[in-house]
Design a protein around this motif. Structure first.
Motif, PDB file in Angstrom:
ATOM      1  N   UNK A 150       0.851  -1.190   0.000  1.00 50.38           N
ATOM      2  CA  UNK A 150       0.000   0.000   0.000  1.00 50.38           C
ATOM      3  C   UNK A 150       0.885   1.236   0.000  1.00 50.38           C
ATOM      4  N   UNK A 151       0.735   2.086  -1.005  1.00 50.71           N
ATOM      5  CA  UNK A 151       1.494   3.326  -1.107  1.00 50.71           C
ATOM      6  C   UNK A 151       0.512   4.486  -1.204  1.00 50.71           C
ATOM      7  N   UNK A 152       0.579   5.390  -0.221  1.00 54.86           N
ATOM      8  CA  UNK A 152      -0.387   6.501  -0.128  1.00 54.86           C
ATOM      9  C   UNK A 152      -1.816   6.000  -0.373  1.00 54.86           C
ATOM     10  N   UNK A 153      -2.289   5.100   0.478  1.00 57.53           N
ATOM     11  CA  UNK A 153      -3.580   4.463   0.218  1.00 57.53           C
ATOM     12  C   UNK A 153      -4.781   5.414   0.205  1.00 57.53           C
ATOM     13  N   UNK A 154      -4.660   6.626   0.807  1.00 54.14           N
ATOM     14  CA  UNK A 154      -5.778   7.567   0.717  1.00 54.14           C
ATOM     15  C   UNK A 154      -5.838   8.227  -0.655  1.00 54.14           C
ATOM     16  N   UNK A 155      -4.713   8.208  -1.387  1.00 59.14           N
ATOM     17  CA  UNK A 155      -4.666   8.793  -2.717  1.00 59.14           C
ATOM     18  C   UNK A 155      -4.051  10.169  -2.794  1.00 59.14           C
ATOM     19  N   UNK A 156      -3.850  10.828  -1.631  1.00 58.86           N
ATOM     20  CA  UNK A 156      -3.300  12.191  -1.661  1.00 58.86           C
ATOM     21  C   UNK A 156      -2.710  12.528  -0.301  1.00 58.86           C
ATOM     22  N   UNK A 157      -1.503  13.100  -0.294  1.00 60.72           N
ATOM     23  CA  UNK A 157      -0.830  13.478   0.949  1.00 60.72           C
ATOM     24  C   UNK A 157       0.010  14.716   0.657  1.00 60.72           C
ATOM     25  N   UNK A 158      -0.653  15.834   0.361  1.00 59.30           N
ATOM     26  CA  UNK A 158       0.030  17.083   0.027  1.00 59.30           C
ATOM     27  C   UNK A 158       0.296  17.904   1.291  1.00 59.30           C
ATOM     28  N   UNK A 159      -0.710  18.046   2.118  1.00 65.77           N
ATOM     29  CA  UNK A 159      -0.559  18.801   3.361  1.00 65.77           C
ATOM     30  C   UNK A 159      -0.031  17.868   4.446  1.00 65.77           C
ATOM     31  N   UNK A 160       1.137  18.186   4.982  1.00 63.23           N
ATOM     32  CA  UNK A 160       1.736  17.334   5.998  1.00 63.23           C
ATOM     33  C   UNK A 160       2.464  18.136   7.045  1.00 63.23           C
ATOM     34  N   UNK A 161       3.189  17.453   7.923  1.00 60.72           N
ATOM     35  CA  UNK A 161       3.927  18.117   8.981  1.00 60.72           C
ATOM     36  C   UNK A 161       3.020  18.819   9.973  1.00 60.72           C
ATOM     37  N   UNK A 162       3.548  19.787  10.720  1.00 60.75           N
ATOM     38  CA  UNK A 162       2.747  20.474  11.735  1.00 60.75           C
ATOM     39  C   UNK A 162       1.543  21.216  11.194  1.00 60.75           C
ATOM     40  N   UNK A 163       1.540  21.527   9.886  1.00 63.30           N
ATOM     41  CA  UNK A 163       0.383  22.197   9.296  1.00 63.30           C
ATOM     42  C   UNK A 163      -0.818  21.272   9.173  1.00 63.30           C
ATOM     43  N   UNK A 164      -0.564  19.978   9.165  1.00 63.09           N
ATOM     44  CA  UNK A 164      -1.648  19.007   9.014  1.00 63.09           C
ATOM     45  C   UNK A 164      -2.010  18.324  10.326  1.00 63.09           C
ATOM     46  N   UNK A 165      -1.038  18.235  11.238  1.00 61.50           N
ATOM     47  CA  UNK A 165      -1.253  17.498  12.479  1.00 61.50           C
ATOM     48  C   UNK A 165      -0.298  18.038  13.523  1.00 61.50           C
ATOM     49  N   UNK A 166      -0.780  18.331  14.698  1.00 61.43           N
ATOM     50  CA  UNK A 166       0.095  18.853  15.743  1.00 61.43           C
ATOM     51  C   UNK A 166       1.120  17.798  16.158  1.00 61.43           C
ATOM     52  N   UNK A 167       2.280  18.265  16.634  1.00 64.91           N
ATOM     53  CA  UNK A 167       3.338  17.366  17.079  1.00 64.91           C
ATOM     54  C   UNK A 167       3.642  17.561  18.546  1.00 64.91           C
ATOM     55  N   UNK A 168       4.215  16.534  19.164  1.00 65.98           N
ATOM     56  CA  UNK A 168       4.528  16.580  20.585  1.00 65.98           C
ATOM     57  C   UNK A 168       5.703  15.662  20.882  1.00 65.98           C
ATOM     58  N   UNK A 169       6.658  16.141  21.664  1.00 64.84           N
ATOM     59  CA  UNK A 169       7.765  15.299  22.106  1.00 64.84           C
ATOM     60  C   UNK A 169       7.236  14.079  22.860  1.00 64.84           C
TER      61      UNK A 169
END
Length: 394
Positions: free
Chosen positions: A233-252
């Protein structure tokens, strides 16, 4: 035949949680370089356009936290607007306090010292209570679980082909996952391989899938483990343009299973990144890996899990457990006794033996803290094999 499936995942250095881990450990490294005796507990959060550095740090030195954070972000690849997050322009907030004196008094003067102990290594108590696990298995040359090893290698390869220009349309965020089928306890084949990668908006899904198979999966995954029934399975949703902290918050500290054994071994729950080695969450977990790896390397078991437990302010572990899952050549209780004869598991002894006051941590903050033989970290040595066998009378 007994069949079962087991899965492990990894993430790239551009994953928002791993971004935070790397900033935390880069700050720790910068402080340890100037002040090896500093006490550091540094955590980071990341979201759209903002990094927040917080925690408790006690040191006499100064480091430029803003510059360190921005340097890590840009080095990872978040240095243009197209990446969705930019280390040059994002906000960096800091909320730093000193370590609690109530905690410091237990670390600086242990229970044993207060009871009259004279041994230097008895003077430093554990920085907190808790349990830590180490694990090793003979599935791979580095004595790591195969699924975790392959997931990390896929994630590292994904970053490499982005950075060297092989696949210039890739962006920093990404995840990998590997599912192995075990037959009678041994890996027989791979049942599934998953790669999800952030990419530019102008590349087709067909191109991404073709390129990832050619440049990422085939160079990493042994062909003998892939058969016609292996699912890729490679990019099974079909699209992954928005990523990193702009798409999902991060935490140590939110990827502790990625940091260790991919779920194959248990985890005490304490994160590693941003913590100086007086925190046994980090140092004792490295020590437990050191012990487990030497046990497997010595041929004393095919698989081994070590549990250590500590009380805050007490130097000696309150318990040491060895579990070999029926693969050991001696009883587990005898193995635990041998471990305590061969390894000094007091925090100060661990720090000295594993050389943990050096700025070595940012390089560990992505692609796992265990099995990293290429980094030369001391907990991956197998130099206690002979001593363990001697302690067991073998």
């Amino acid at each position: 035949m007994q069949k079962r499936l087991f899965t492990s995942e990894s993430v790239t250095e551009g994953h928002p949680d791993k971004l935070c881990d790397q900033i935390s450990d880069a700050i720790l490294d910068a402080i340890l370089e100037k002040d090896p005796e500093a006490h550091v507990a540094c955590e980071v959060t990341a979201t759209t356009g903002v990094i927040h550095v917080m925690g408790e740090i006690s040191t006499e030195c100064y480091v430029d936290i803003d510059a360190i954070a921005r340097g890590v972000i840009c080095d990872i690849g978040y240095n243009t607007p197209e990446a969705g997050f930019n280390g040059k322009t994002c906000g960096v907030l800091t909320s730093i306090d000193m370590q609690s004196p109530d905690i410091a008094m237990g670390v600086n003067e242990s229970f044993e010292t207060k009871s009259g102990a004279a041994d230097l290594d008895d003077r430093v108590g554990a920085g907190d209570q808790g349990m830590m696990f180490g694990y090793a298995t003979n599935e791979t040359p580095e004595l790591m679980p195969l699924t975790a090893s392959l997931a990390h290698k896929l994630a590292k390869r994904l970053a490499a082909v982005r950075k060297d220009g092989t696949l210039p349309y890739l962006r920093p965020d990404g995840k990998t996952q590997v599912t192995a089928e075990y037959v009678d306890g041994r890996v027989a084949r791979l049942d599934a391989v998953v790669v999800s990668t952030q990419h530019s908006a102008d590349v087709s899904l067909e191109t991404i899938r073709r390129d990832i198979v050619k440049h990422v999966i085939r160079p990493v995954v042994p062909a003998a483990l892939i058969d016609p029934d292996t699912k890729i399975y490679i990019n099974p949703t079909g699209r992954f343009v928005l990523g990193g902290p702009a798409a999902d918050s991060g935490l140590t500290g939110r990827k502790i299973i990625v940091d260790t054994y991919g779920g194959a071994g248990r985890h005490g729950g304490g994160a590693f990144s941003g913590k100086d080695p007086t925190k046994v969450d980090r140092s004792a977990a490295y020590a437990a890996r050191y012990v487990a790896k030497n046990i497997v390397a010595a041929g004393l078991a095919e698989r081994c899990e070590i549990q250590l437990a500590y009380a805050i302010g007490v130097a000696h572990p309150v318990s040491v457990m060895a579990e070999t899952f029926g693969t050991g050549i001696v009883p587990d209780e005898a193995l635990a006794e041998a471990v305590q004869k061969v390894f000094d598991l007091r925090p100060n002894a661990i720090i000295r033996e594993l050389d943990l006051k050096k700025p070595i941590y940012r390089q560990l903050a992505a692609y796992g803290h265990m099995g990293r033989e290429e980094l030369g970290v001391r907990w991956e040595r197998t130099d206690r094999v002979g001593a363990l066998r001697k302690a067991l009378g073998l």
